[in-house]
Design an enzyme around this catalytic site. Structure first.
Site, PDB file in Angstrom:
ATOM      1  N   GLU A  75       0.839  -1.209   0.000  1.00 50.26           N
ATOM      2  CA  GLU A  75       0.000   0.000   0.000  1.00 50.26           C
ATOM      3  C   GLU A  75       0.865   1.246   0.000  1.00 50.26           C
ATOM      4  OE1 GLU A  75      -2.266   3.412   1.717  1.00 50.26           O
ATOM      5  OE2 GLU A  75      -0.483   2.463   2.527  1.00 50.26           O
ATOM      6  N   ASP A 131      -7.131   1.156   8.178  1.00 46.51           N
ATOM      7  CA  ASP A 131      -5.799   1.690   7.887  1.00 46.51           C
ATOM      8  C   ASP A 131      -5.677   3.116   8.437  1.00 46.51           C
ATOM      9  OD1 ASP A 131      -3.245   2.143   6.943  1.00 46.51           O
ATOM     10  OD2 ASP A 131      -3.875   2.500   4.871  1.00 46.51           O
TER      11      ASP A 131
END
Lengths: 464, 464
Positions: free
Chosen positions: A325, A353
């Site tokens: 990511e 997240d």
């Protein structure tokens, strides 16, 4: 009369159903708080493995460890999904100082931004031009920039209650600052760390050169907020100071890595897929406990919590630990690509997240119909002090799944402390509180339970 | 038609009024987050002064420091209110071990409970009887208790979402455990620390001997949660182990101390008094940053924030820093006593004594009419992620003011981390986050502003 009777019956059903949901949520929260696994898993990821930059040995160790733990949960299937990821390495510790007169230097803490090129071996030493953002470059023009180091010093706005809003309105300096300054002949850029506190930790993070030709790329580093204040104050007194920095980071060829996936097959609608996830990679300075070790272990625990409380999902439920990511989003893109190839119908995706802090609620990217249904569940969450149900973004990794009918959601924990640690050396295990982490896992599991039980509205309509 | 017009006008007024309130709250929050004083004050209280046990030199230093700071705020009046307080001193560091066989000992971390008597100079060594609470004593009877040390080991309930609820359902062991066990001939008591984490910090706190004659009082100490687990496990394997502990704390004669008070005189209703406060004393093990340095500096900043944003209260507004909440509540009682003597009419009191964590809302002890008015302000707080408006307790120090017509309120910060630090060596400055502290101050100032502007409902009715 009959109508009233029907209404009473309906309300009776509703009341019963509420009670069943209340019981299930209580079971989930109780299990998370008394018998959670997330904190132990995070302990291993953070303290036995550490920072997990894409392509690193640690990232591979994390793939193996989490796959092993998912294997032990007796899911229906656990597998690794190969994905090629960029491999950027930091190299030797970066070094920087400013020189007020020849020989009189003051060291300041910096770190290379992820994806930056190195300085020449001898480093770069040049005058500094301080700006408040990319938009200042055009006003200054090439004359004032060429041959200098551009110092981006716009701070995060402390009056934003959501620190993510403060981050969003600042991060362009970090992401595109080098590419833009390079166009005006700058030799390098130094960016104020994305941190609301004054401290000595430089915060790394991704940057991009866009379509800048390889030979025109200039190095970029973050400076700690205290370093930025010191540099700015010194520049105000003496604009002629020189800044020196040296870094030997580099981009290597892509390497193979993996998304880690575990699945419970749906009992009624196995072809409708729901996923819950976080990203397994992290930056290399700390151990990635908040970003995003927390999201990974919470997502893993969602499946375990539903199993432990005896709930069998009607739809297929997957935990997906995405790779890369931070500096590429390759894992998120790969997952969506494979899902499309296989013609899988994803109806719900939830990402964590935003750190392992006390959960406050969710942000939803979905249809009005779905959002209305979700708002109907809000009071079920009130006993757990979950109040925030808003429309907005979800998570970077699940973004590529966006499609008509899917409900995307992001867990929203309390954000006040997040940027104290984000992408810095102090994103470490001792800053995660066990209960806060567990409450997050339970909150996610509760939403997954409700979404599975009642089903996304728009999906049903589309199928309808 | 006329009715509709009137409604429109009323709604127009309401909308305008909302906008004015929105602006005022925004000004308060912006000022707190960009130009707050609370964190600097707390830094001094915690790091320059430290733990402020009633009757200690540090408590007196805190009185002088906070009075000086209030003096600098240009309030209408700042004064010290004398109050006699108990003076209990810990003495030499406590020491404890258990002995599995003669000469084979394991040290465990303990601390004397506040108000406890000392052990004999040589300490106490005896067998241990573990119980899950006071209610177990009667079941066991004198036979099984006499001559032993009673070990209270009921843990806080991790499934309570509010950690204060978990605390309330456990703290009787600490407060009355010694008085009760003494009735059955116990020699001393060891109490599991009120802490949801497993760690090595013993947590002190107040205890009372009730009407136990002085000569019949037995010493009481807290053991860390890890120590408690170890002791319990060892006892299960070998019930015959001996426990040794030694402490030389003592109660000295009462000494004079002070509540610190600052006042802005009301412009319209000077005889209606509103107060905002916390308690200036703390336990001695840490520096009392969360309990309750945070509440003191937030309360001080409430008056400053209103001044800075140009708001002049219609009612008289006082900040009160109460002395001796922890082991006597003498400051709270004295303040109420003097208020009654002077026939002062208190209409609103707000306390912050639950830590300097992200504020979640308030708890109100007030009439239904007042609570309804307050609920009408709730949406003003939503942009600041303040969602919790519940009826319940307020704060210990303001409790003695309870009377018909007064609205009592307590700030409710996020409670998950509070008992990690409460009354322990690790209640220290670095565990307070500046933004979280400032958000709390702004949230309190906003409520004070609204309460002043609109006035408590029941008070107005009573005055009718």
């Amino acid at each position: 009369m009959k109508k009233t009777l029907l209404l009473c019956l309906l309300m009776g059903t509703f009341a019963f159903s509420q009670t069943e949901d209340e019981k299930q949520l209580k079971a989930i929260y109780d299990t998370a708080l008394t018998n959670g696994k997330a904190y132990d898993w995070l302990n291993h990821l953070s303290n036995q493995i550490g920072g997990r930059l894409s392509g690193s040995v640690e990232a591979q160790q994390a793939v193996e460890y989490t796959k092993g733990q998912l294997d032990s949960l007796n899911l229906d299937r656990v597998w690794l999904q190969p994905v090629m990821v960029p491999k950027w390495v930091r190299g030797a510790p970066e070094f920087a100082y400013f020189e007020t007169k020849p020989g009189l230097t003051t060291n300041v803490p910096i770190c290379a931004l992820g994806g930056s090129v190195a300085t020449p071996d001898v480093g770069i030493k040049a005058s500094v031009i301080e700006v408040q953002g990319i938009e200042d470059l055009e006003k200054l023009g090439r004359d004032k920039i060429e041959g200098k180091i551009v110092f981006y010093n716009r701070p995060m706005d402390p009056t934003q209650i959501s620190t993510f809003s403060a981050y969003s309105s600042c991060v362009d300096q970090r992401y595109s600052g080098a590419a833009e300054a390079g166009k005006y002949g700058a030799l390098g850029v130094i960016v104020r760390s994305m941190n609301l506190r004054l401290d000595d930790f430089p915060h790394t993070g991704s940057m991009s050169y866009g379509d800048t030709p390889v030979n025109d790329r200039i190095p970029a580093a973050a400076i700690s907020t205290k370093g930025a204040e010191l540099l700015s104050t010194t520049l105000a007194l003496n604009p002629d100071i020189k800044f020196y920095f040296k870094q030997n980071c580099k981009q290597l060829p892509d390497v193979e890595s993996y998304n880690v996936i575990g699945e419970i097959r749906g009992s009624e609608y196995p072809n409708e897929v729901m996923i819950v996830g976080g990203h397994l990679d992290s930056w290399d300075l700390g151990d990635g406990s908040h970003d995003d070790g927390a999201g990974c272990v919470q997502s893993m625990d969602v499946l375990r919590l539903l199993k432990e409380t005896g709930y069998k999902p009607k739809r297929t439920l997957r935990v997906v630990l995405f790779m890369n990511e931070e500096n590429g989003l390759r894992g998120g893109r790969k997952y969506a690509e494979v899902a499309k190839q296989k013609n899988e119908k994803h109806v719900f995706a939830l990402e964590s997240d935003a750190g392992g802090f006390t959960p406050r609620g969710f942000s939803f990217d979905c249809s009005e119909e779905d959002f209305e249904q979700i708002l109907g569940w809000k009071e079920l969450f009130e006993p757990y002090l979950i109040h925030l149900f808003v429309k907005g973004g979800s998570g970077a990794d699940i973004g590529p799944l966006k499609d008509e009918g899917i409900v995307l959601a992001g867990l929203r924990p309390d954000s006040q402390r997040y940027f104290d640690h984000h992408h810095a050396e102090n994103d470490t295990f001792e800053h995660v509180n066990q209960r806060e982490l567990e409450l997050g896992a339970a909150t996610m599991a509760s939403l997954v339970y409700l979404m599975d039980k009642y089903g996304p509205v728009l999906t049903k309509k589309i199928k309808g």
